[in-house]
Enzyme design. Structure first.
Site, PDB file in Angstrom:
ATOM      1  N   ASP A 197       0.864  -1.169   0.000  1.00 38.36           N
ATOM      2  CA  ASP A 197       0.000   0.000   0.000  1.00 38.36           C
ATOM      3  C   ASP A 197       0.915   1.238   0.000  1.00 38.36           C
ATOM      4  OD1 ASP A 197      -2.346   1.582   0.307  1.00 38.36           O
ATOM      5  OD2 ASP A 197      -1.935   1.717   2.455  1.00 38.36           O
ATOM      6  N   ASP A 209      -0.201   5.112   1.045  1.00 42.26           N
ATOM      7  CA  ASP A 209      -0.434   6.082   2.117  1.00 42.26           C
ATOM      8  C   ASP A 209      -0.351   5.417   3.486  1.00 42.26           C
ATOM      9  OD1 ASP A 209      -2.052   8.773   0.733  1.00 42.26           O
ATOM     10  OD2 ASP A 209      -1.712   6.964  -0.434  1.00 42.26           O
TER      11      ASP A 209
END
Length: 410
Positions: free
Chosen positions: A196, A198
């Site tokens: 991922d 953020d």
């Protein structure tokens, strides 16, 4: 003493009897050579051997058997003399002839800024409570005790899931992380790492930073928190947050993408993985300008994310194309593994929020990184005490190797 006239049955019994020989003392060159010279001269049969040196102190062990009582006694006398010459202590004891019962084998990795006796006690006590036997302990970190790996065996009937929950609880009471992995060749032969973006690969939520610039920070942050905790449909939450960005100059997005603050250990992790031939990818519910900037900056192989619509140099408040939500993240991971011809067992996925759950479950090893409680409980492993480079310890890579590989590409 029994000699050459011993019966065939008794001789077979002698062949099955084994001794454990243990030598301890200050390490020096030539010790193993001298001990094995004596064993070879006595015609010993070697069943097992192990050696470890801790800060210059040697522990050397052999499981051996001899053809006769005479050769055994002569060998022990010669071994004791050889040990004494080199300042070593020697002990010997019979080993049981019966084969051990089948056991499950695991690697337990403890990780922290500084591991102390409290952490090791928490791990070893938890293992003991679940019938786990520690067969060896290896320090993985370099320059300090930040990671150790326990080689552990469990009774065949033991519940590994219960042990994982107990270790997670024990780690949660202190300031360390603890991972339980089935010991197999696949643990050390992962080939694809998907992350991922953020709050995982970078330390911020890009949408929150854009919102602050646009004066709608509080509204967007409230929706973000609800979405990452799984309290709100992700697609709806993203559309509502992006709508609040309508009219924001695109220049703000471009500028932010060029100066994204990386998570601790991100550069080391990517550098080492690339040196070892891993394929890497970002699959993010964030935005393409940031993901593509990271892809170029860190040499990541693939990047998927959401695309913000821009007209007249400003954000329109709309997202183009399908939203990269939890299900799409998992689907993209599976598609990428198929494209790269990597079995899912050899894929690692890393994320921090509820929308990463399906992706982490799809991978052979899912890692919750500084994650919310729900994801920590569901993931295979949780890392909260250190940076992304701690993932390398889970692959069994030592700190010395990490340092060497990272410096090669620096």
């Amino acid at each position: 003493m029994r000699g050459a006239g011993v019966s065939g049955t008794a001789r077979l019994r002698r062949l099955m009897e084994r001794l454990l020989l243990t030598f301890t003392g200050r390490d020096a060159p030539g010790i193993t050579a001298r001990i094995t010279e004596v064993l070879a001269g006595a015609g010993a049969r070697l069943h097992d051997v192990e050696q470890v040196v801790v800060h210059g102190f040697l522990v050397l062990a052999f499981a051996v058997a001899f053809d006769s009582r005479e050769s055994e006694e002569r060998a022990l006398k010669d071994l004791l003399f050889a040990a004494k010459q080199r300042g070593l202590s020697m002990e010997y004891a019979p080993l049981p002839a019966a084969e051990p019962l089948p056991r499950q084998r695991f690697a337990v990795t403890a990780i922290s800024r500084q591991l102390g006796p409290e952490a090791l006690h928490a791990v070893s006590g938890t293992l003991a409570a679940h019938g786990g036997n520690i067969e060896s302990i290896q320090r993985l970190s370099e320059g300090g005790l930040q990671s150790v790996e326990f080689a552990v065996s469990l009774p065949a009937e033991a519940d590994a899931s219960a042990l994982k929950r107990a270790l997670l609880f024990a780690a949660g009471q202190g300031s360390f992380d603890c991972a339980l992995q089935k010991e197999s060749l696949l643990r050390r032969s992962k080939r694809l790492v998907v992350m991922d973006m953020d709050s995982t690969l970078i330390r911020i939520e890009v949408i929150d930073e854009l919102a602050r610039e646009h004066g709608v920070g509080e509204q967007v942050a409230a929706i973000t928190r609800r979405a990452m905790l799984g309290e709100m449909d992700y697609d709806r939450s993203l559309r509502e947050r992006v709508a609040l960005l309508r009219g924001l100059p695109a220049e703000v997005l471009y500028r932010l993408a060029t100066s994204l603050p990386l998570a601790e250990g991100a550069e080391t992790l990517l550098r080492v993985l690339q040196r070892l031939g891993y394929r890497t990818a970002v699959i993010s519910g964030g935005f393409s300008h940031a993901a593509e900037a990271l892809k170029k900056r860190l040499g990541i192989d693939y990047a998927w994310s959401n695309t913000l619509e821009i007209e007249g140099g400003k954000l329109t408040g709309r997202v183009l194309g399908p939203i990269v939500n939890a299900q799409r993240k998992a689907d993209l991971l599976e598609d990428l593994a198929r494209r790269e011809r990597v079995p899912l067992d050899q894929v690692i996925a890393v994320g921090d929020g509820a929308n990463d759950l399906l992706m982490l479950q799809k991978a052979g090893h899912g890692i919750a990184f500084h994650a919310k409680p729900k994801l920590r409980e569901a993931a295979h492993t949780s890392i909260s005490a250190m940076g992304l480079d701690a993932i390398l310890y889970l692959l069994g890579i030592t700190g010395r190797d990490i340092q060497d590989l990272a410096e090669e590409r620096a």
